[in-house]
Design a protein around this motif. Structure first.
Motif, short mmCIF file in Angstrom:
data_model
loop_
_atom_site.label_atom_id
_atom_site.label_comp_id
_atom_site.label_asym_id
_atom_site.label_seq_id
_atom_site.Cartn_x
_atom_site.Cartn_y
_atom_site.Cartn_z
N ALA A 106 0.83 -1.20 0.00
CA ALA A 106 0.00 0.00 0.00
C ALA A 106 0.87 1.26 0.00
O ALA A 106 0.59 2.22 -0.73
CB ALA A 106 -0.93 0.00 1.21
N ILE A 107 1.92 1.24 0.79
CA ILE A 107 2.82 2.40 0.84
C ILE A 107 3.57 2.56 -0.48
O ILE A 107 3.64 3.65 -1.04
CB ILE A 107 3.80 2.26 2.02
N LEU A 108 4.10 1.45 -1.00
CA LEU A 108 4.88 1.53 -2.24
C LEU A 108 4.02 1.87 -3.45
O LEU A 108 4.47 2.58 -4.35
CB LEU A 108 5.62 0.22 -2.48
N SER A 109 2.79 1.38 -3.48
CA SER A 109 1.95 1.68 -4.64
C SER A 109 1.56 3.15 -4.68
O SER A 109 1.29 3.68 -5.76
CB SER A 109 0.71 0.80 -4.64
N SER A 110 1.54 3.82 -3.54
CA SER A 110 1.24 5.24 -3.56
C SER A 110 2.39 6.05 -4.14
O SER A 110 2.18 7.13 -4.68
CB SER A 110 0.91 5.74 -2.15
N TYR A 111 3.61 5.52 -4.06
CA TYR A 111 4.77 6.22 -4.63
C TYR A 111 5.11 5.76 -6.04
O TYR A 111 5.46 6.55 -6.89
CB TYR A 111 6.01 6.02 -3.74
N VAL A 112 5.02 4.47 -6.29
CA VAL A 112 5.49 3.91 -7.56
C VAL A 112 4.41 3.96 -8.63
O VAL A 112 4.69 4.23 -9.78
CB VAL A 112 5.97 2.45 -7.35
N GLY A 113 3.17 3.71 -8.26
CA GLY A 113 2.12 3.53 -9.24
C GLY A 113 1.63 4.78 -9.94
O GLY A 113 1.00 4.70 -10.99
#
Length: 119
Positions: A106-113
């Motif tokens: 959830a944290i990474l998808s907010s930055y990467v996606g």
């Protein structure tokens, strides 16, 4: 491309969490982590929707917390299909890894996606 990025992110998370929980979660190599990530993605696409529909009443009663059990079960199935090079010490550990992976995703998808769409 987004599918393969998620596979790589999950493989990195598997390796990081296996390093953090050395006694309870074992991944033998990066290649096994990539294989497990691919198997998990395939199981999430094929089996998880069926399990979510079958467990809908208990998921509603527990206000969605039963989905953690389903995610732990998906990791146990992944461990079964990948073999002895990817294993958990207990079902509780697979549920803990599922929660940690969900939080990290959830944290990474907010930055990467997200891409900048200023055109």
């Amino acid at each position: 491309m987004k599918f393969w990025l998620r596979i790589i992110i999950n493989a990195v998370l598997f390796m990081a969490l296996a390093g953090f929980f050395k006694a309870d979660f074992y991944v033998s190599s990066v290649w096994v982590a990539l294989l497990a990530s691919l198997v998990l993605a395939l199981l999430n696409a094929a089996v998880k929707p069926i399990l979510m529909i079958l467990s809908l009443p208990i998921t509603v009663i527990t206000l969605g917390l039963f989905s953690i059990v389903i995610n732990g079960l998906m990791l146990q199935l992944t461990s079964f299909f990948v073999g002895a090079n990817f294993r958990f010490s207990s079902f509780g550990m697979s549920m803990l890894i599922a929660v940690l992976m969900s939080l990290c995703n959830a944290i990474l998808s907010s930055y990467v996606g997200h891409q900048d769409r200023s055109d």
